[in-house]
Design a protein around this motif. Sequence first.
Motif, PDB file in Angstrom:
ATOM      1  N   THR A  75       0.829  -1.201   0.000  1.00 53.99           N
ATOM      2  CA  THR A  75       0.000   0.000   0.000  1.00 53.99           C
ATOM      3  C   THR A  75       0.863   1.250   0.000  1.00 53.99           C
ATOM      4  OG1 THR A  75      -0.131   0.022   2.422  1.00 53.99           O
ATOM      5  CG2 THR A  75      -1.907  -1.122   1.240  1.00 53.99           C
ATOM      6  N   ALA A  76       0.266   2.322  -0.466  1.00 50.16           N
ATOM      7  CA  ALA A  76       0.852   3.656  -0.386  1.00 50.16           C
ATOM      8  C   ALA A  76      -0.250   4.562   0.152  1.00 50.16           C
ATOM      9  CB  ALA A  76       1.337   4.130  -1.748  1.00 50.16           C
ATOM     10  N   PRO A  77       0.041   5.374   1.153  1.00 44.61           N
ATOM     11  CA  PRO A  77      -1.008   6.175   1.775  1.00 44.61           C
ATOM     12  C   PRO A  77      -1.577   7.253   0.854  1.00 44.61           C
ATOM     13  CG  PRO A  77       1.139   6.756   2.669  1.00 44.61           C
ATOM     14  CD  PRO A  77       1.353   5.592   1.753  1.00 44.61           C
ATOM     15  N   ALA A  78      -2.774   7.674   1.188  1.00 43.82           N
ATOM     16  CA  ALA A  78      -3.408   8.791   0.480  1.00 43.82           C
ATOM     17  C   ALA A  78      -2.634  10.069   0.768  1.00 43.82           C
ATOM     18  CB  ALA A  78      -4.856   8.938   0.935  1.00 43.82           C
ATOM     19  N   THR A  79      -2.782  11.032  -0.112  1.00 45.42           N
ATOM     20  CA  THR A  79      -2.256  12.375   0.102  1.00 45.42           C
ATOM     21  C   THR A  79      -3.467  13.301   0.212  1.00 45.42           C
ATOM     22  OG1 THR A  79      -2.204  13.037  -2.222  1.00 45.42           O
ATOM     23  CG2 THR A  79      -0.302  11.774  -1.396  1.00 45.42           C
ATOM     24  N   PRO A  80      -3.266  14.560   0.518  1.00 44.76           N
ATOM     25  CA  PRO A  80      -4.419  15.464   0.574  1.00 44.76           C
ATOM     26  C   PRO A  80      -5.177  15.589  -0.752  1.00 44.76           C
ATOM     27  CG  PRO A  80      -2.548  16.433   1.711  1.00 44.76           C
ATOM     28  CD  PRO A  80      -2.042  15.193   1.027  1.00 44.76           C
ATOM     29  N   THR A  81      -4.516  15.254  -1.852  1.00 46.52           N
ATOM     30  CA  THR A  81      -5.154  15.419  -3.159  1.00 46.52           C
ATOM     31  C   THR A  81      -5.309  14.139  -3.961  1.00 46.52           C
ATOM     32  OG1 THR A  81      -3.021  15.930  -4.160  1.00 46.52           O
ATOM     33  CG2 THR A  81      -4.338  17.805  -3.377  1.00 46.52           C
ATOM     34  N   ALA A  82      -4.892  13.001  -3.395  1.00 44.41           N
ATOM     35  CA  ALA A  82      -4.950  11.749  -4.150  1.00 44.41           C
ATOM     36  C   ALA A  82      -5.272  10.582  -3.222  1.00 44.41           C
ATOM     37  CB  ALA A  82      -3.633  11.503  -4.867  1.00 44.41           C
ATOM     38  N   PRO A  83      -5.971   9.591  -3.743  1.00 48.35           N
ATOM     39  CA  PRO A  83      -6.356   8.446  -2.916  1.00 48.35           C
ATOM     40  C   PRO A  83      -5.187   7.517  -2.594  1.00 48.35           C
ATOM     41  CG  PRO A  83      -7.016   8.089  -5.185  1.00 48.35           C
ATOM     42  CD  PRO A  83      -6.455   9.486  -5.111  1.00 48.35           C
ATOM     43  N   ALA A  84      -5.399   6.663  -1.614  1.00 50.62           N
ATOM     44  CA  ALA A  84      -4.423   5.628  -1.283  1.00 50.62           C
ATOM     45  C   ALA A  84      -4.284   4.677  -2.466  1.00 50.62           C
ATOM     46  CB  ALA A  84      -4.882   4.867  -0.041  1.00 50.62           C
ATOM     47  N   LEU A  85      -3.150   4.011  -2.517  1.00 50.56           N
ATOM     48  CA  LEU A  85      -2.886   3.044  -3.578  1.00 50.56           C
ATOM     49  C   LEU A  85      -2.767   1.646  -2.990  1.00 50.56           C
ATOM     50  CD1 LEU A  85      -0.049   4.954  -5.496  1.00 50.56           C
ATOM     51  CD2 LEU A  85      -2.504   4.916  -6.030  1.00 50.56           C
ATOM     52  N   LEU A  86      -3.283   0.687  -3.729  1.00 52.26           N
ATOM     53  CA  LEU A  86      -3.124  -0.724  -3.413  1.00 52.26           C
ATOM     54  C   LEU A  86      -2.322  -1.340  -4.544  1.00 52.26           C
ATOM     55  CD1 LEU A  86      -3.872  -3.291  -1.770  1.00 52.26           C
ATOM     56  CD2 LEU A  86      -5.867  -3.492  -3.274  1.00 52.26           C
ATOM     57  N   LEU A  87      -1.240  -2.032  -4.213  1.00 55.03           N
ATOM     58  CA  LEU A  87      -0.416  -2.730  -5.193  1.00 55.03           C
ATOM     59  C   LEU A  87      -0.634  -4.213  -4.972  1.00 55.03           C
ATOM     60  CD1 LEU A  87       0.960   0.100  -4.621  1.00 55.03           C
ATOM     61  CD2 LEU A  87       3.058  -0.969  -5.401  1.00 55.03           C
ATOM     62  N   ARG A  88      -1.064  -4.914  -6.031  1.00 58.07           N
ATOM     63  CA  ARG A  88      -1.361  -6.338  -5.930  1.00 58.07           C
ATOM     64  C   ARG A  88      -0.998  -7.012  -7.233  1.00 58.07           C
ATOM     65  NH1 ARG A  88      -5.234  -6.743  -9.352  1.00 58.07           N
ATOM     66  NH2 ARG A  88      -6.950  -5.274  -9.517  1.00 58.07           N
ATOM     67  N   PRO A  89      -0.761  -8.323  -7.193  1.00 61.06           N
ATOM     68  CA  PRO A  89      -0.470  -9.029  -8.440  1.00 61.06           C
ATOM     69  C   PRO A  89      -1.631  -8.888  -9.438  1.00 61.06           C
ATOM     70  CG  PRO A  89       0.137 -10.372  -6.567  1.00 61.06           C
ATOM     71  CD  PRO A  89      -0.638  -9.197  -6.023  1.00 61.06           C
ATOM     72  N   TRP A  90      -1.282  -8.900 -10.713  1.00 59.83           N
ATOM     73  CA  TRP A  90      -2.278  -8.814 -11.776  1.00 59.83           C
ATOM     74  C   TRP A  90      -3.137 -10.076 -11.806  1.00 59.83           C
ATOM     75  CZ3 TRP A  90      -3.312  -4.652 -14.749  1.00 59.83           C
ATOM     76  CH2 TRP A  90      -2.387  -3.614 -14.723  1.00 59.83           C
ATOM     77  N   CYS A  91      -4.398  -9.929 -12.234  1.00 57.30           N
ATOM     78  CA  CYS A  91      -5.294 -11.081 -12.380  1.00 57.30           C
ATOM     79  C   CYS A  91      -6.204 -10.866 -13.596  1.00 57.30           C
ATOM     80  CB  CYS A  91      -6.120 -11.296 -11.108  1.00 57.30           C
ATOM     81  SG  CYS A  91      -7.255  -9.952 -10.729  1.00 57.30           S
ATOM     82  N   VAL A  92      -6.877 -11.920 -14.031  1.00 60.08           N
ATOM     83  CA  VAL A  92      -7.720 -11.828 -15.220  1.00 60.08           C
ATOM     84  C   VAL A  92      -8.885 -10.861 -15.021  1.00 60.08           C
ATOM     85  CG1 VAL A  92      -7.088 -14.055 -16.207  1.00 60.08           C
ATOM     86  CG2 VAL A  92      -8.987 -13.920 -14.608  1.00 60.08           C
ATOM     87  N   ASP A  93      -9.271 -10.582 -13.789  1.00 56.47           N
ATOM     88  CA  ASP A  93     -10.327  -9.596 -13.544  1.00 56.47           C
ATOM     89  C   ASP A  93      -9.914  -8.187 -13.967  1.00 56.47           C
ATOM     90  OD1 ASP A  93     -11.888 -11.617 -12.517  1.00 56.47           O
ATOM     91  OD2 ASP A  93     -11.512 -11.104 -10.415  1.00 56.47           O
ATOM     92  N   ASP A  94      -8.627  -7.980 -14.207  1.00 56.06           N
ATOM     93  CA  ASP A  94      -8.112  -6.671 -14.611  1.00 56.06           C
ATOM     94  C   ASP A  94      -8.208  -6.428 -16.118  1.00 56.06           C
ATOM     95  OD1 ASP A  94      -7.268  -5.950 -11.992  1.00 56.06           O
ATOM     96  OD2 ASP A  94      -5.468  -7.185 -12.255  1.00 56.06           O
ATOM     97  N   LEU A  95      -8.611  -7.437 -16.887  1.00 52.05           N
ATOM     98  CA  LEU A  95      -8.515  -7.346 -18.341  1.00 52.05           C
ATOM     99  C   LEU A  95      -9.278  -6.184 -18.951  1.00 52.05           C
ATOM    100  CD1 LEU A  95      -8.553 -11.082 -19.437  1.00 52.05           C
ATOM    101  CD2 LEU A  95      -6.622  -9.502 -19.373  1.00 52.05           C
ATOM    102  N   ALA A  96     -10.490  -5.932 -18.517  1.00 52.38           N
ATOM    103  CA  ALA A  96     -11.274  -4.852 -19.126  1.00 52.38           C
ATOM    104  C   ALA A  96     -10.611  -3.495 -18.896  1.00 52.38           C
ATOM    105  CB  ALA A  96     -12.702  -4.850 -18.580  1.00 52.38           C
TER     106      ALA A  96
END
Length: 187
Positions: A8-29
């Motif tokens: 994870t990477a925390p949110a900033t005052p102007t941007a949301p938090a980030l989640l980093l995870r392995p790629w999966c087939v649900d990401d295709l679209a």
Amino acid sequence: MNATLLLTAPATPTAPALLLRPWCVDDLAELAEVGRDPELRRRVNLPMDGEADGIAWVEAHQKGWTTGARFCFAVVEEPFGSEPQRLAGSVVLKEVASGKPGAEVGYWTAAASRGRGVAPRALEALTGWAFDAFEADGLERVELLHQVDNPASCRVAEKCGYAFGRLLPAMPPEFPLDGHLHVRGRA
């Protein structure tokens, strides 16, 4: 290595938090949508001309996790205000091996997420994880390479403590222009 690893990477005052995870087939679209960006296609080998290309791309990254040769993460922006969760980019640790003191990182950011600090926050999360996860294997430095016509990558490298190392000669066709090598050592 655990293919369900989440960073994870925390949110900033102007941007949301980030989640980093392995790629999966649900990401295709979303991957297909992001892959239509001409600027991204110019800079990154991201062939997304159909579902088969997307499946092959995701499977290749899943294989990288299985073999321990390449650790590629989808970078997802967590919901921020009324915005939905969305694919923001990708970061990868590659060329890592036991006994090898160096590895390489790469990344790209989706057009809709540029200018939101995605690349430096995701790269920082990946870099910290890499040094922690591969300390026992002897990882001492991580390298970031980019072409000279990409000043945004220089800024990302500088923000993340990757010092300019040297100018690299062009290596067509993959890197048709000269490049920069940035390096960050273990703190």
